[in-house]
Write a protein that holds these residues in place. Structure first.
Motif, PDB file in Angstrom:
ATOM      1  N   PRO A  23      24.267 -25.319 -16.940  1.00 33.95           N
ATOM      2  CA  PRO A  23      25.164 -24.867 -18.010  1.00 33.95           C
ATOM      3  C   PRO A  23      26.608 -24.708 -17.493  1.00 33.95           C
ATOM      4  CG  PRO A  23      23.365 -23.279 -17.635  1.00 33.95           C
ATOM      5  CD  PRO A  23      23.252 -24.320 -16.580  1.00 33.95           C
ATOM      6  N   SER A  24      27.583 -24.659 -18.396  1.00 32.37           N
ATOM      7  CA  SER A  24      29.020 -24.525 -18.066  1.00 32.37           C
ATOM      8  C   SER A  24      29.460 -25.548 -17.028  1.00 32.37           C
ATOM      9  CB  SER A  24      29.346 -23.133 -17.515  1.00 32.37           C
ATOM     10  OG  SER A  24      29.010 -22.160 -18.403  1.00 32.37           O
ATOM     11  N   SER A  25      29.120 -26.802 -17.265  1.00 31.21           N
ATOM     12  CA  SER A  25      29.501 -27.811 -16.285  1.00 31.21           C
ATOM     13  C   SER A  25      30.396 -28.871 -16.925  1.00 31.21           C
ATOM     14  CB  SER A  25      28.259 -28.439 -15.655  1.00 31.21           C
ATOM     15  OG  SER A  25      27.490 -29.044 -16.653  1.00 31.21           O
ATOM     16  N   ALA A  26      31.020 -29.668 -16.070  1.00 36.19           N
ATOM     17  CA  ALA A  26      31.964 -30.692 -16.521  1.00 36.19           C
ATOM     18  C   ALA A  26      31.705 -31.982 -15.747  1.00 36.19           C
ATOM     19  CB  ALA A  26      33.389 -30.215 -16.273  1.00 36.19           C
ATOM     20  N   TYR A  27      32.270 -33.086 -16.260  1.00 40.44           N
ATOM     21  CA  TYR A  27      32.105 -34.384 -15.587  1.00 40.44           C
ATOM     22  C   TYR A  27      33.416 -35.142 -15.610  1.00 40.44           C
ATOM     23  CZ  TYR A  27      30.909 -39.347 -15.031  1.00 40.44           C
ATOM     24  OH  TYR A  27      30.865 -40.658 -14.623  1.00 40.44           O
ATOM     25  N   ILE A  28      33.742 -35.779 -14.481  1.00 42.32           N
ATOM     26  CA  ILE A  28      34.842 -36.749 -14.444  1.00 42.32           C
ATOM     27  C   ILE A  28      34.360 -37.999 -13.718  1.00 42.32           C
ATOM     28  CG2 ILE A  28      35.895 -35.669 -12.363  1.00 42.32           C
ATOM     29  CD1 ILE A  28      38.659 -36.637 -13.543  1.00 42.32           C
ATOM     30  N   GLY A  29      34.696 -39.156 -14.284  1.00 43.40           N
ATOM     31  CA  GLY A  29      34.277 -40.397 -13.641  1.00 43.40           C
ATOM     32  C   GLY A  29      34.591 -41.593 -14.517  1.00 43.40           C
ATOM     33  N   LEU A  30      34.067 -42.736 -14.099  1.00 44.25           N
ATOM     34  CA  LEU A  30      34.350 -44.003 -14.779  1.00 44.25           C
ATOM     35  C   LEU A  30      33.179 -44.474 -15.634  1.00 44.25           C
ATOM     36  CD1 LEU A  30      35.758 -45.631 -11.546  1.00 44.25           C
ATOM     37  CD2 LEU A  30      37.122 -45.329 -13.625  1.00 44.25           C
ATOM     38  N   SER A  31      31.956 -43.976 -15.312  1.00 49.37           N
ATOM     39  CA  SER A  31      30.765 -44.434 -16.029  1.00 49.37           C
ATOM     40  C   SER A  31      30.365 -43.414 -17.082  1.00 49.37           C
ATOM     41  CB  SER A  31      29.587 -44.586 -15.070  1.00 49.37           C
ATOM     42  OG  SER A  31      30.001 -45.276 -13.934  1.00 49.37           O
ATOM     43  N   GLU A  32      29.449 -43.813 -17.969  1.00 48.61           N
ATOM     44  CA  GLU A  32      28.924 -42.905 -18.996  1.00 48.61           C
ATOM     45  C   GLU A  32      28.540 -41.572 -18.372  1.00 48.61           C
ATOM     46  OE1 GLU A  32      28.473 -42.786 -22.432  1.00 48.61           O
ATOM     47  OE2 GLU A  32      30.025 -44.294 -22.034  1.00 48.61           O
ATOM     48  N   PRO A  33      28.952 -40.461 -18.973  1.00 50.17           N
ATOM     49  CA  PRO A  33      28.660 -39.150 -18.391  1.00 50.17           C
ATOM     50  C   PRO A  33      27.199 -38.761 -18.603  1.00 50.17           C
ATOM     51  CG  PRO A  33      29.733 -38.916 -20.504  1.00 50.17           C
ATOM     52  CD  PRO A  33      29.715 -40.381 -20.215  1.00 50.17           C
ATOM     53  N   PRO A  34      26.685 -37.829 -17.784  1.00 52.04           N
ATOM     54  CA  PRO A  34      25.354 -37.300 -18.054  1.00 52.04           C
ATOM     55  C   PRO A  34      25.388 -36.487 -19.353  1.00 52.04           C
ATOM     56  CG  PRO A  34      26.403 -36.138 -16.213  1.00 52.04           C
ATOM     57  CD  PRO A  34      27.333 -37.230 -16.618  1.00 52.04           C
ATOM     58  N   GLN A  35      24.265 -36.394 -20.049  1.00 51.41           N
ATOM     59  CA  GLN A  35      24.179 -35.602 -21.291  1.00 51.41           C
ATOM     60  C   GLN A  35      24.297 -34.121 -20.970  1.00 51.41           C
ATOM     61  OE1 GLN A  35      23.100 -36.771 -24.661  1.00 51.41           O
ATOM     62  NE2 GLN A  35      23.949 -38.654 -23.792  1.00 51.41           N
ATOM     63  N   GLY A  36      25.012 -33.387 -21.838  1.00 58.71           N
ATOM     64  CA  GLY A  36      24.937 -31.929 -21.763  1.00 58.71           C
ATOM     65  C   GLY A  36      26.070 -31.241 -21.031  1.00 58.71           C
ATOM     66  N   VAL A  37      27.095 -31.992 -20.566  1.00 59.70           N
ATOM     67  CA  VAL A  37      28.225 -31.296 -19.938  1.00 59.70           C
ATOM     68  C   VAL A  37      29.157 -30.769 -21.038  1.00 59.70           C
ATOM     69  CG1 VAL A  37      28.231 -32.524 -17.736  1.00 59.70           C
ATOM     70  CG2 VAL A  37      29.535 -33.465 -19.643  1.00 59.70           C
ATOM     71  N   SER A  38      29.829 -29.644 -20.748  1.00 59.61           N
ATOM     72  CA  SER A  38      30.682 -29.080 -21.798  1.00 59.61           C
ATOM     73  C   SER A  38      32.117 -29.603 -21.752  1.00 59.61           C
ATOM     74  CB  SER A  38      30.643 -27.550 -21.793  1.00 59.61           C
ATOM     75  OG  SER A  38      30.370 -27.026 -20.525  1.00 59.61           O
ATOM     76  N   ASN A  60      38.907 -23.006 -17.957  1.00 63.38           N
ATOM     77  CA  ASN A  60      37.889 -22.889 -19.003  1.00 63.38           C
ATOM     78  C   ASN A  60      36.557 -22.340 -18.488  1.00 63.38           C
ATOM     79  OD1 ASN A  60      38.881 -24.066 -21.751  1.00 63.38           O
ATOM     80  ND2 ASN A  60      39.817 -25.283 -20.122  1.00 63.38           N
ATOM     81  N   GLY A  61      36.567 -21.744 -17.313  1.00 61.42           N
ATOM     82  CA  GLY A  61      35.375 -21.061 -16.797  1.00 61.42           C
ATOM     83  C   GLY A  61      34.211 -21.973 -16.444  1.00 61.42           C
ATOM     84  N   VAL A  62      34.514 -23.250 -16.154  1.00 66.73           N
ATOM     85  CA  VAL A  62      33.448 -24.184 -15.749  1.00 66.73           C
ATOM     86  C   VAL A  62      32.929 -23.791 -14.365  1.00 66.73           C
ATOM     87  CG1 VAL A  62      33.131 -26.577 -14.968  1.00 66.73           C
ATOM     88  CG2 VAL A  62      34.229 -26.117 -17.166  1.00 66.73           C
ATOM     89  N   HIS A  63      31.602 -23.849 -14.173  1.00 65.64           N
ATOM     90  CA  HIS A  63      31.021 -23.476 -12.868  1.00 65.64           C
ATOM     91  C   HIS A  63      30.794 -24.669 -11.949  1.00 65.64           C
ATOM     92  CE1 HIS A  63      29.420 -19.700 -14.994  1.00 65.64           C
ATOM     93  NE2 HIS A  63      30.570 -19.469 -14.401  1.00 65.64           N
ATOM     94  N   ILE A  64      30.460 -25.812 -12.557  1.00 64.60           N
ATOM     95  CA  ILE A  64      30.157 -27.006 -11.740  1.00 64.60           C
ATOM     96  C   ILE A  64      30.892 -28.212 -12.316  1.00 64.60           C
ATOM     97  CG2 ILE A  64      28.334 -28.627 -11.026  1.00 64.60           C
ATOM     98  CD1 ILE A  64      26.375 -26.396 -11.035  1.00 64.60           C
ATOM     99  N   ILE A  65      31.525 -28.993 -11.451  1.00 63.25           N
ATOM    100  CA  ILE A  65      32.138 -30.255 -11.904  1.00 63.25           C
ATOM    101  C   ILE A  65      31.406 -31.410 -11.220  1.00 63.25           C
ATOM    102  CG2 ILE A  65      34.270 -31.570 -12.222  1.00 63.25           C
ATOM    103  CD1 ILE A  65      35.835 -28.975 -11.571  1.00 63.25           C
ATOM    104  N   TYR A  66      30.735 -32.240 -12.018  1.00 62.87           N
ATOM    105  CA  TYR A  66      30.101 -33.449 -11.492  1.00 62.87           C
ATOM    106  C   TYR A  66      31.177 -34.519 -11.419  1.00 62.87           C
ATOM    107  CZ  TYR A  66      25.876 -30.920 -12.747  1.00 62.87           C
ATOM    108  OH  TYR A  66      24.897 -29.970 -12.838  1.00 62.87           O
ATOM    109  N   CYS A  67      31.313 -35.129 -10.241  1.00 62.53           N
ATOM    110  CA  CYS A  67      32.367 -36.135 -10.052  1.00 62.53           C
ATOM    111  C   CYS A  67      31.745 -37.429  -9.568  1.00 62.53           C
ATOM    112  CB  CYS A  67      33.371 -35.676  -8.994  1.00 62.53           C
ATOM    113  SG  CYS A  67      34.163 -34.109  -9.340  1.00 62.53           S
TER     114      CYS A  67
END
Ligand code: AMP
Ligand code: MG
Length: 315
Positions: A245-260, A285-292
Motif C-alpha cells: 500500500p501507499s506505493s508509487a511507480y516510475i519507469g518506461l514499461s506498463e506499471p504494476p497494478q495497484g500503485v497510488s 504525498n506520503g508514499v512509502h515505497i517507490i518501484y523504479c
C-alpha cells in the motif's frame, strides 16, 4: 537569513559578487554557487547543504578563456572533450591552478570544471567576477533539485538568493570524466553518454585500476545520494510483484497494478528529467515505497541506473 528570490541574473550576480551564496538554474540540476574569490561563501555552501567537507565542489566557468584561471595542464584528451562538449553537461577533472582554494577541492590537487549551456546560467556566470564553485542545490543526501521550488523547499533561510529559472532540461547531474591522469576515467555517468565520449576519446575507461590503498577517485561517490524518504525498490519491465500500500511507480514499461502514484515515461530522456522531481512528489504525498524500473545501461540508461542504484542503497 532572508533568502531573496529573483528572476534577474544581475541581482543574483551582485549578491554572489558581494560574498553571498546563490542557487541558479542549469540544464543538469540547480546549482548552489559561491565565488571562488570568497572563501567564507564557499564554507557557507557546505554549511547550508550539510555537505561533508571532504566532498569537492565543481567550478563553473562562463567560457573557455576562464579555464586557464582554474586548471593547469590541459592534455590532448581534455582538449578534444572540451571542443566537443563545452558548453554542456560535462565536468572535466583536471590538475588545479593554485588560485582555486583548497576548500573548493577538499584538499585535492585536481578540480572539477564545467561550463553550463543553460542561457540563464550563462548570463549569471558572465556577470560573476570570478568562477563559481557549485554543488547541486539540495540538502546533502536528498534528491537533487530540478526546479527553483525544490531548491526553496530545501534551502529557504539558509542561502542568500535563488535565481529563478525553468525546470532543468536534463534533470540528472553532469557526466564527470577525470582527465588528470594517464588514463581518462568516467567517474559519473550523465547526459553526455559513455558512447558519445568514447567516439571522441576511445580510451575512456569506466573503472579505475584496482588498488585498495588508493583513496576514492571521486570522494563524493562514497556518500549516500539522491534518496527520497520513501524506500526505493528496483524492478524490471513486466516483473510480477506484490505491491505494498501507499506505493508509487516510475519507469518506461506498463506499471504494476495497484500503485497510488504513477509516472510512465515515453523515453529515457523523460525518465531522467522527471526522476528527482517524482521522488520529491512521492515524499510530499506520503508514499512509502517507490518501484523504479531499471533501464539497460546503454546511452542515458547508464546514468539513470546509477542514480537509481545509489538511491536504493541508502536504505
Ligand atoms: P554535486 O555537484 O553535488 O553533483 O557533486 C560534485 C561531484 O563531483 C561529487 O561527486 C564530487 O566528488 C565530484 N568531484 C568534484 N571535484 C572533483 C575532483 N577534483 N575529483 C574527483 N571528483 C570530483
Ligand atoms: Mg549533489
Amino acid at each position: 537569513m532572508q533568502t531573496t528570490i529573483t528572476s534577474s541574473p544581475e541581482e543574483a550576480a551582485a549578491i554572489l559578487n558581494s560574498g553571498g551564496v546563490v542557487a541558479f538554474p542549469t540544464e543538469t540540476v540547480y546549482g548552489l554557487g559561491a565565488s571562488i574569490c570568497h572563501p567564507q561563501a564557499i564554507s557557507q555552501i557546505f554549511k547550508a547543504k550539510g555537505r561533508p567537507g571532504d566532498n569537492p565542489l565543481i567550478v563553473h566557468i562562463y567560457n573557455i578563456e576562464q579555464l586557464a584561471a582554474v586548471a593547469d595542464e590541459i592534455n590532448g584528451d581534455a582538449k578534444r572533450l572540451i571542443e566537443h562538449f563545452f558548453p554542456g553537461p560535462l565536468t572535466l577533472v583536471l590538475k588545479k591552478n593554485p588560485r582555486v582554494p583548497d576548500t573548493v577541492t577538499a584538499g585535492l590537487q585536481t578540480v572539477g570544471i564545467r561550463c553550463p549551456l543553460n542561457p540563464v546560467a550563462r548570463e549569471f556566470l558572465r556577470l560573476c567576477d570570478c568562477p563559481v564553485a557549485a554543488p547541486s542545490a539540495n540538502l546533502s543526501g536528498l534528491p537533487s533539485a530540478t526546479s527553483w521550488e525544490a531548491v526553496y523547499e530545501d534551502l529557504d533561510g539558509k542561502i542568500d538568493c535563488v535565481l529563478r529559472g525553468t525546470p532543468s532540461a536534463i534533470g540528472l547531474e553532469s557526466t564527470i570524466v577525470d582527465c588528470s591522469g594517464s588514463q581518462p576515467l568516467l567517474l559519473r555517468a550523465g547526459a553526455i553518454t559513455l558512447e558519445q565520449l568514447q567516439a571522441i576519446v576511445p580510451a575512456i575507461a569506466t573503472e579505475a585500476p584496482t588498488d585498495k590503498e588508493a583513496p576514492p577517485k571521486s570522494p563524493g561517490l562514497k556518500y549516500p545520494h539522491y534518496a527520497p524518504k520513501a524506500a526505493i525498490v528496483l524492478c524490471h519491465a513486466h516483473e510480477k510483484m506484490v505491491i505494498e500500500p501507499s506505493s508509487a511507480y516510475i519507469g518506461l514499461s506498463e506499471p504494476p497494478q495497484g500503485v497510488s502514484l504513477l509516472k510512465l515515461c515515453n523515453s529515457l530522456e523523460e525518465y531522467g528529467r522527471e526522476l528527482f522531481s517524482f521522488f520529491r512528489h512521492c515524499d510530499a504525498n506520503g508514499v512509502h515505497i517507490i518501484y523504479c524500473e531499471l533501464p539497460s545501461d546503454e546511452g542515458l540508461g547508464r546514468a539513470i541506473r546509477d542514480r537509481l542504484m545509489r538511491a536504493a542503497e541508502k536504505k
